[in-house]
Design a protein around this motif. Structure first.
Motif, short mmCIF file in Angstrom:
data_model
loop_
_atom_site.label_atom_id
_atom_site.label_comp_id
_atom_site.label_asym_id
_atom_site.label_seq_id
_atom_site.Cartn_x
_atom_site.Cartn_y
_atom_site.Cartn_z
N LEU A 20 0.82 -1.22 0.00
CA LEU A 20 0.00 0.00 0.00
C LEU A 20 0.85 1.27 0.00
O LEU A 20 0.33 2.36 0.21
CB LEU A 20 -0.93 0.02 1.22
CG LEU A 20 -2.03 -1.04 1.28
CD1 LEU A 20 -2.98 -0.73 2.45
CD2 LEU A 20 -2.82 -1.13 -0.02
N ILE A 23 -0.28 4.10 -2.28
CA ILE A 23 -1.56 4.64 -1.81
C ILE A 23 -1.35 5.47 -0.55
O ILE A 23 -1.90 6.58 -0.42
CB ILE A 23 -2.54 3.48 -1.55
CG1 ILE A 23 -2.90 2.80 -2.89
CG2 ILE A 23 -3.80 3.98 -0.85
CD1 ILE A 23 -3.66 1.50 -2.72
N ALA A 216 -3.34 0.26 -7.61
CA ALA A 216 -2.59 1.41 -7.10
C ALA A 216 -2.03 2.29 -8.21
O ALA A 216 -1.05 3.01 -7.98
CB ALA A 216 -1.46 0.93 -6.19
N TRP A 220 -6.40 5.31 -9.29
CA TRP A 220 -6.81 4.65 -8.04
C TRP A 220 -6.22 5.35 -6.83
O TRP A 220 -6.88 5.48 -5.79
CB TRP A 220 -6.41 3.18 -8.07
CG TRP A 220 -7.38 2.35 -8.85
CD1 TRP A 220 -7.31 2.03 -10.17
CD2 TRP A 220 -8.58 1.76 -8.35
NE1 TRP A 220 -8.39 1.27 -10.53
CE2 TRP A 220 -9.19 1.08 -9.44
CE3 TRP A 220 -9.20 1.71 -7.11
CZ2 TRP A 220 -10.39 0.38 -9.31
CZ3 TRP A 220 -10.39 1.01 -6.98
CH2 TRP A 220 -10.97 0.36 -8.06
N ARG A 221 -4.98 5.83 -6.94
CA ARG A 221 -4.39 6.57 -5.82
C ARG A 221 -5.19 7.85 -5.56
O ARG A 221 -5.45 8.22 -4.41
CB ARG A 221 -2.93 6.89 -6.11
CG ARG A 221 -2.04 5.65 -6.19
CD ARG A 221 -0.57 6.01 -6.08
NE ARG A 221 -0.10 6.89 -7.14
CZ ARG A 221 0.39 6.48 -8.31
NH1 ARG A 221 0.42 5.18 -8.60
NH2 ARG A 221 0.83 7.33 -9.20
N SER A 247 -5.70 -1.06 -13.85
CA SER A 247 -5.40 -1.01 -12.43
C SER A 247 -3.98 -1.36 -12.08
O SER A 247 -3.59 -1.28 -10.91
CB SER A 247 -6.34 -1.96 -11.69
OG SER A 247 -6.32 -3.22 -12.29
#
Length: 257
Positions: A20, A23, A216, A220-221, A247
């Motif tokens: 992650l 993100i 990510a 998406w971030r 994605s």
């Protein structure tokens, strides 16, 4: 914004934190992710699912950052989850001391996140699983729950949390929930995620084009930053969808469910 982060099967807090990383960086200082280790340490037999050649030639990892962990182990039929009650008590003891706005889980950790969110909504359920402390709930209900590749447990004693009403509330997950599914996920297929989505009364569903991982890429971030920093359900619902774009690449697909 404080977010409790629960890793998938065979991962650990360090691995999930790395997964992650992009993100977390995009979300900025406004979001603090706290990653916990599942209390159950896995062996190579658990990780490799009976591949004896691998088990015989590889040593068990000793580096804490590499040790695979889990929130429960399934029996051979996959219908009895061993150790989940211990994990709930472990999380209870943590939540008594630390407070969070929401929870973010992946795969097995996503189901754990949804279970935890549902139990925190209903004191009778919390009492049933021995999660009360001095007769009180260990933590207020979460404001949101992010469920990436989640599913309803196959263990009937746990599935009822989502499918059966209790004396203090209707069946289901009523915390605002974001369900992320991979169109080509073969470990937790979209069809397997659907019953949990159906049991979530405040569900938002976003699909990415890949498999068993948390997407990510840039869109998406941007989405996660806006969603996780949202101050209300209405603000979260208004965040534009990222799902029309690709994605990105996958995390390792070993996951048990």
């Amino acid at each position: 914004m404080r977010i409790l982060a629960l890793h998938g099967y065979t991962q650990n807090s360090h691995i999930f934190s790395k997964r992650l990383g992009a993100i977390r960086k995009a979300c900025g200082k406004e979001c603090e992710f706290v990653f916990l280790d599942g209390p159950h340490v896995l062996t190579l037999a658990d990780v490799n699912f009976g591949n004896m050649d691998v088990q015989e030639t590889q040593p068990e990892p000793t580096d804490p950052e590499l040790i695979p962990r889990a929130w429960w182990r399934s029996d051979d039929a996959g219908t009895k989850y061993r150790g989940l009650e211990e994990s709930l008590l472990y999380l209870r003891d943590h939540l008594v001391k630390e407070k969070y706005n929401g929870v973010f889980g992946f795969s097995q950790g996503a189901t754990m996140a949804a279970l935890l969110a549902a139990v925190l909504e209903r004191p009778a359920l919390a009492a049933q699983y021995n999660l009360l402390t001095d007769g009180q709930m260990p933590h207020p209900p979460f404001e949101f729950c992010v469920v990436a590749a989640g599913f309803i447990p196959r263990d009937p004693s746990l599935a009822g949390i989502f499918t059966e009403a209790s004396v203090d509330g209707p069946a289901g997950l009523h915390t605002r929930s974001l369900h992320i599914i991979g169109a080509t996920d073969i470990l937790v297929t979209p069809e397997r995620s659907q019953p949990l989505i159906d049991a979530s009364t405040k569900a938002r569903v976003e699909q990415h084009l890949g498999g068993h991982f948390v997407p990510a890429t840039g869109p998406w971030r941007t989405f996660f930053k806006a969603y996780l920093n949202a101050k209300s359900d209405d603000e979260a619902a208004a965040v534009p969808s990222p799902s029309s774009t690709n994605s990105g690449t996958s995390t390792p697909v070993t996951s048990a469910l």
